[in-house]
Design an enzyme around this catalytic site. Structure first.
Site, PDB file in Angstrom:
ATOM      1  N   GLY A 111       4.240  -8.067   3.407  1.00 45.52           N
ATOM      2  CA  GLY A 111       2.959  -7.302   3.614  1.00 45.52           C
ATOM      3  C   GLY A 111       2.056  -7.541   2.429  1.00 45.52           C
ATOM      4  N   THR A 126       3.746  -5.219  -4.186  1.00 49.19           N
ATOM      5  CA  THR A 126       3.847  -4.138  -3.150  1.00 49.19           C
ATOM      6  C   THR A 126       3.038  -2.884  -3.751  1.00 49.19           C
ATOM      7  OG1 THR A 126       4.980  -2.556  -2.194  1.00 49.19           O
ATOM      8  CG2 THR A 126       6.045  -3.377  -4.180  1.00 49.19           C
ATOM      9  N   ASP A 168       3.811  -0.107  -2.392  1.00 49.43           N
ATOM     10  CA  ASP A 168       4.809   0.766  -2.806  1.00 49.43           C
ATOM     11  C   ASP A 168       5.540   1.019  -3.952  1.00 49.43           C
ATOM     12  OD1 ASP A 168       4.711   0.629   0.100  1.00 49.43           O
ATOM     13  OD2 ASP A 168       6.304  -0.392   0.452  1.00 49.43           O
ATOM     14  N   ARG A 224      -9.208  24.850   6.328  1.00 47.67           N
ATOM     15  CA  ARG A 224      -8.117  24.188   7.176  1.00 47.67           C
ATOM     16  C   ARG A 224      -7.177  23.728   6.222  1.00 47.67           C
ATOM     17  NH1 ARG A 224     -11.797  20.438  11.200  1.00 47.67           N
ATOM     18  NH2 ARG A 224     -11.616  21.869  12.994  1.00 47.67           N
ATOM     19  N   GLY A 250       4.513   3.901   1.540  1.00 46.19           N
ATOM     20  CA  GLY A 250       5.424   3.885   0.487  1.00 46.19           C
ATOM     21  C   GLY A 250       6.776   3.516   1.009  1.00 46.19           C
ATOM     22  N   ARG A 251       6.918   3.419   2.336  1.00 43.77           N
ATOM     23  CA  ARG A 251       8.447   3.276   2.656  1.00 43.77           C
ATOM     24  C   ARG A 251       9.295   4.288   2.335  1.00 43.77           C
ATOM     25  NH1 ARG A 251      10.999  -2.460   2.919  1.00 43.77           N
ATOM     26  NH2 ARG A 251      10.603  -2.337   0.525  1.00 43.77           N
ATOM     27  N   ARG A 253      -4.781  19.843  10.392  1.00 44.53           N
ATOM     28  CA  ARG A 253      -5.365  18.322  10.850  1.00 44.53           C
ATOM     29  C   ARG A 253      -4.731  17.513   9.858  1.00 44.53           C
ATOM     30  NH1 ARG A 253      -7.540  21.133  14.405  1.00 44.53           N
ATOM     31  NH2 ARG A 253      -9.551  21.012  14.942  1.00 44.53           N
ATOM     32  N   GLN A 261      -4.713   1.542   2.819  1.00 43.38           N
ATOM     33  CA  GLN A 261      -4.205   1.441   1.379  1.00 43.38           C
ATOM     34  C   GLN A 261      -3.860   0.093   1.106  1.00 43.38           C
ATOM     35  OE1 GLN A 261      -1.712   5.064   1.404  1.00 43.38           O
ATOM     36  NE2 GLN A 261      -1.749   4.631   3.554  1.00 43.38           N
TER      37      GLN A 261
HETATM   38  O1  F6P Z   1       5.510  -2.389   2.031  1.00 42.17           O
HETATM   39  C1  F6P Z   1       4.199  -2.211   2.155  1.00 42.17           C
HETATM   40  C2  F6P Z   1       3.669  -1.296   3.535  1.00 42.17           C
HETATM   41  O2  F6P Z   1       2.341  -1.040   3.567  1.00 42.17           O
HETATM   42  C3  F6P Z   1       4.675  -0.066   3.449  1.00 42.17           C
HETATM   43  O3  F6P Z   1       4.109   1.034   2.639  1.00 42.17           O
HETATM   44  C4  F6P Z   1       4.523   0.594   4.975  1.00 42.17           C
HETATM   45  O4  F6P Z   1       5.539   1.238   5.434  1.00 42.17           O
HETATM   46  C5  F6P Z   1       4.803  -1.019   5.585  1.00 42.17           C
HETATM   47  O5  F6P Z   1       4.174  -1.897   4.584  1.00 42.17           O
HETATM   48  C6  F6P Z   1       3.817  -1.176   6.792  1.00 42.17           C
HETATM   49  O6  F6P Z   1       4.203  -2.374   7.353  1.00 42.17           O
HETATM   50  P1  F6P Z   1       3.465  -3.138   8.568  1.00 42.17           P
HETATM   51  O7  F6P Z   1       2.240  -3.949   7.996  1.00 42.17           O
HETATM   52  O8  F6P Z   1       4.326  -4.261   9.158  1.00 42.17           O
HETATM   53  O9  F6P Z   1       2.797  -2.221   9.413  1.00 42.17           O
END
Ligand code: F6P
Length: 363
Positions: free
Chosen positions: A14, A140, A142, A177, A185-186, A281, A289
């Protein structure tokens, strides 16, 4: 030490802010300091498998420092050792490493510089086992990569998420609210924890600490009893209730890491509305991000990483990943990295910082 005369470069997995800053630093350092030509592969390992490449000169690397994304393109699906190919309308996985090695030889590359995260470093480890010389650069948003204190891309994403929390704050206040902000962040909570503290979230929920609905509702009520009739919850996409499961938003069959997390903010929002009777909400920040121009800190880190990677490869210090260790840039063997996730330790000082200012961690 291996004698290095030509280097291949790719960005895998990514994207994140700062990739171009690394490309710039690697290409400029190899060109100016070491007179080593660079071949850039397009779309990460996909370009290496399909032999899609272009030479990268000093001029190609100029004017890209502040650009988000990657001028080379990337792929979080391509894997030379388990590559998804469509055959008779079906997706089948194949080992195409022989063809990948052929492409490396065709370009007479003595080494590859691979900029990526956990998936990329796992592939690098397998390439090393096949005799390819590799230097890795950790990226990353993350911040979950083993072996480095910080990855580039994280700082920019943290600022974006913190700014989003600021924006949510004013509308939460106006409408009294409960607002949930779902952060990427996985399986690691670094981004949510850091952005949550920086944005002043009232409740921070991360994957490493399973949340308790009653504790969350009690915190919301306690705030209301003290005259604060709104609450902001920063929640990781990987957060889960005690004894429960993470929320999976989709399964990407042709991706090495098929699970995509997401949607927990909507589920939890409904539950909080029921238990508190307060209007709730949810906002999922998603790929916002990963976008935008890198912060000054990320540009600095990406440039330090890029220069260190170029110097390492030129010196034949191969099969290492550059890493931030305290204030210095060091090298870590790639064999030690791939497949290990760096999560937030439950005794991490940032958790104490959050608690000290009255933030609930949902337990
Ligand atoms: O590892 C970076 C990340 O943006 C994670 O935070 C997220 O879970 C994942 O990649 C999303 O992946 P994709 O771009 O395949 O939707």
């Amino acid at each position: 030490m291996k004698d290095i005369k030509r280097v291949g470069l790719l960005t895998g997995g990514g994207d994140c802010p700062g990739l171009n800053a690394v490309i710039r630093a690697v290409v400029k350092t190899l060109s100016l300091k070491h007179a080593i030509p660079v071949i850039g592969f397009e779309d990460g390992f996909e370009g290496l498998i399909e032999n899609r490449s272009r030479p990268l000169s000093y001029d190609d690397a100029s004017g890209i420092l502040q650009l988000g994304g990657t001028i080379l393109g990337t792929s979080n699906k391509a894997n030379p050792f388990n590559h998804a190919i469509k055959q008779d309308g079906r997706i089948v996985k194949k080992d195409v490493s022989a063809q990948t090695l052929e492409n490396i030889n065709r370009h007479r590359l003595d080494a590859l510089v691979c900029i990526g995260g956990d998936g990329t470093m796992t592939i690098c480890r397998q390439l090393i086992e096949k005799g390819v010389a590799v230097v890795g650069v950790p990226k990353t948003i993350d911040n979950d990569l083993y072996g480095t204190d910080v990855t580039f891309g994280f700082d920019t994403a943290m600022s974006t998420a913190a700014m989003a929390i600021d924006y949510i704050h004013t509308t939460a206040q106006s409408h009294h609210r409960i607002m949930l902000v779902e952060i990427m962040g996985r399986y690691a909570g670094w981004l949510t924890l850091s952005a949550g503290i920086a944005g002043g979230a009232d409740i921070i929920l991360i994957p490493e600490i399973e949340y308790n609905l009653d504790a969350i509702c009690a915190k919301v009520r306690e705030r209301r009893d003290h005259g604060r009739n709104f609450s902001i919850i920063a929640i990781s996409e990987g957060a889960k209730p005690k004894g429960g499961q993470m929320s999976v938003s989709r399964v990407v069959a042709d991706s090495p890491d098929a699970i995509r997390l997401g949607g927990v903010a909507f589920k939890l929002g409904d539950e909080i509305e029921k238990c508190t009777g307060l209007e709730t909400r949810a906002t999922v920040l998603g790929h916002l991000q990963r976008g935008g121009s890198p912060s000054a800190n990320d540009r600095l880190l990406a440039t330090r990483f890029g220069v260190a990677a170029a110097d390492a490869v030129a010196a034949g210090k191969i099969n290492q990943m550059v890493a931030l260790q305290g204030d210095s840039i060091g090298l870590v063997p790639i064999q030690e990295i791939g497949g290990r996730t760096r999560t937030v330790p439950v005794d991490h000082p940032l958790l104490e910082v959050a608690k000290a200012v009255g933030t609930s961690l949902g337990v």
